[in-house]
Design an enzyme around this catalytic site. Structure first.
Site, PDB file in Angstrom:
ATOM      1  N   ARG A   1       0.790  -1.202  -0.022  1.00  7.81           N
ATOM      2  CA  ARG A   1       0.167   0.011  -0.171  1.00  7.81           C
ATOM      3  C   ARG A   1       0.926   1.223   0.073  1.00  7.81           C
ATOM      4  O   ARG A   1       1.444   1.627   1.065  1.00  7.81           O
ATOM      5  CB  ARG A   1      -0.895   0.000   1.271  1.00  7.81           C
ATOM      6  CG  ARG A   1      -2.068  -1.016   1.358  1.00  7.81           C
ATOM      7  CD  ARG A   1      -2.990  -0.910   2.480  1.00  7.81           C
ATOM      8  NE  ARG A   1      -3.984  -1.780   2.476  1.00  7.81           N
ATOM      9  CZ  ARG A   1      -5.098  -1.806   3.310  1.00  7.81           C
ATOM     10  NH1 ARG A   1      -5.079  -0.862   4.364  1.00  7.81           N
ATOM     11  NH2 ARG A   1      -5.859  -2.717   3.109  1.00  7.81           N
TER      12      ARG A   1
ATOM     13  N   ARG B   1      10.940   6.560   2.869  1.00 11.24           N
ATOM     14  CA  ARG B   1      11.225   8.068   3.155  1.00 11.24           C
ATOM     15  C   ARG B   1      12.039   8.602   4.124  1.00 11.24           C
ATOM     16  O   ARG B   1      12.786   9.540   4.295  1.00 11.24           O
ATOM     17  CB  ARG B   1       9.766   8.768   2.791  1.00 11.24           C
ATOM     18  CG  ARG B   1       9.157   8.551   1.333  1.00 11.24           C
ATOM     19  CD  ARG B   1       7.925   9.398   1.191  1.00 11.24           C
ATOM     20  NE  ARG B   1       6.944   9.069   2.047  1.00 11.24           N
ATOM     21  CZ  ARG B   1       6.179   9.897   2.474  1.00 11.24           C
ATOM     22  NH1 ARG B   1       6.461  11.177   2.598  1.00 11.24           N
ATOM     23  NH2 ARG B   1       5.358   9.623   3.330  1.00 11.24           N
TER      24      ARG B   1
ATOM     25  N   ASP C   1       1.836   5.248  -0.027  1.00 10.15           N
ATOM     26  CA  ASP C   1       1.203   6.402   0.663  1.00 10.15           C
ATOM     27  C   ASP C   1       0.892   7.469  -0.445  1.00 10.15           C
ATOM     28  O   ASP C   1       1.247   7.360  -1.697  1.00 10.15           O
ATOM     29  CB  ASP C   1       2.328   6.997   1.700  1.00 10.15           C
ATOM     30  CG  ASP C   1       2.608   6.000   2.666  1.00 10.15           C
ATOM     31  OD1 ASP C   1       1.912   5.233   3.186  1.00 10.15           O
ATOM     32  OD2 ASP C   1       3.614   6.385   3.206  1.00 10.15           O
TER      33      ASP C   1
END
Length: 271
Positions: free
Chosen positions: A55, A206, A57
């Site tokens: 999934r 990230r 973001d």
């Protein structure tokens, strides 16, 4: 019971105008537009069992996303020669289904996966990111030293607890196995990080990139990111890099005969 056929879908999307992958009632998501298109073709009341490899973001892109669905075999036989073309007509221009492939019922897009691979693009040129790549490339105002970036990256590879780099979820492990993490210069001068692991926690990639960038531009010591692996909670010192520079580029799977075994192993690890 209705006889069903499991299908693997390979998908690309520009995440800029999506609120991530997962369906949300009031937001535009990749799963939402895909489900709507499939419902138009197969029937809105057909349970698809949509399952995705990872999934992403809000704002994150994909060129190698994978999911699976279940269609009644009768429906699949009716649509098999035209499904890809019809989806191209129904899907928005920022999301494409690139391939539809029948797979064994043992295939699980999420749990059968052996790795996910991401790339993160950073333009540290004085002029900033190329205008045509501004949606998938972060502009960085400080020059980046590739040697320092790769030194920091080397200390983050392996089986570790990445709690310092993850948004923790209750009862979820933050232990992951990173098998590849390195930086290279593209012909256009962009610094690109490649990171591959069995799976990732939310915002983990990230956060890793954010930590390494502070090393690459000289603000932190190359050994600093690895030192954070001793933490058992998210570190407030780590800045999460913006979403738009990140792209899911590949998901790996074992041979067909190993789908079920891999899925069982992954479920046990996550439990």
């Amino acid at each position: 019971m209705t006889d069903t056929t499991r299908l693997r879908l390979d998908i690309s999307y520009d995440g800029g105008d999506f609120s991530g992958w997962a369906a949300q009632p009031t937001r535009r998501t990749v799963a939402g537009v895909l489900t709507e298109a499939l419902g138009t073709l197969a029937g809105a009341d057909v349970p698809l069992g949509l399952t995705v490899a990872g999934r992403t973001d809000a704002g994150v892109h994909a060129t190698g996303q994978v999911c699976h669905i279940e269609l009644p075999t009768e429906t699949w036989e009716r649509l098999s020669t035209s499904l890809l073309r019809r989806l191209a007509a129904l899907m928005p221009p920022d999301a494409r289904v690139k391939a539809v492939t029948p797979v064994p019922a043992t295939f699980d897009a999420r749990f059968s996966a052996t790795f996910r691979r991401y790339e993160y693009r950073v333009a540290d040129q004085v002029c900033g990111a190329d205008p045509l790549r501004r949606h998938d490339t972060l502009g960085w105002v400080r020059p980046l030293d590739l040697g320092r970036l790769n030194e920091a990256a080397a200390g983050l590879v392996g089986l570790n607890d990445y709690a310092a780099f993850c948004k923790r979820k209750e009862h979820a492990t933050t232990i992951r196995a990173i098998t590849r993490l390195d930086w290279r210069r593209e012909p256009d001068g962009v610094a690109t990080a490649t990171v591959q692991a069995d799976a990732f926690c939310q915002a983990m990639v990230r956060s890793l990139v954010g930590a390494m960038l502070s090393v690459g531009d000289g603000r932190r010591d190359p050994a600093w990111p690895a030192k954070l692996l001793t933490r058992r909670e998210r570190s407030s010192e780590v800045t999460v890099a913006p979403a738009h520079g990140l792209t899911l580029v590949a998901v790996g799977y074992p041979d067909e005969s190993e789908y079920a075994q891999r899925a069982d192993t992954t479920r046990n690890l996550r439990a």
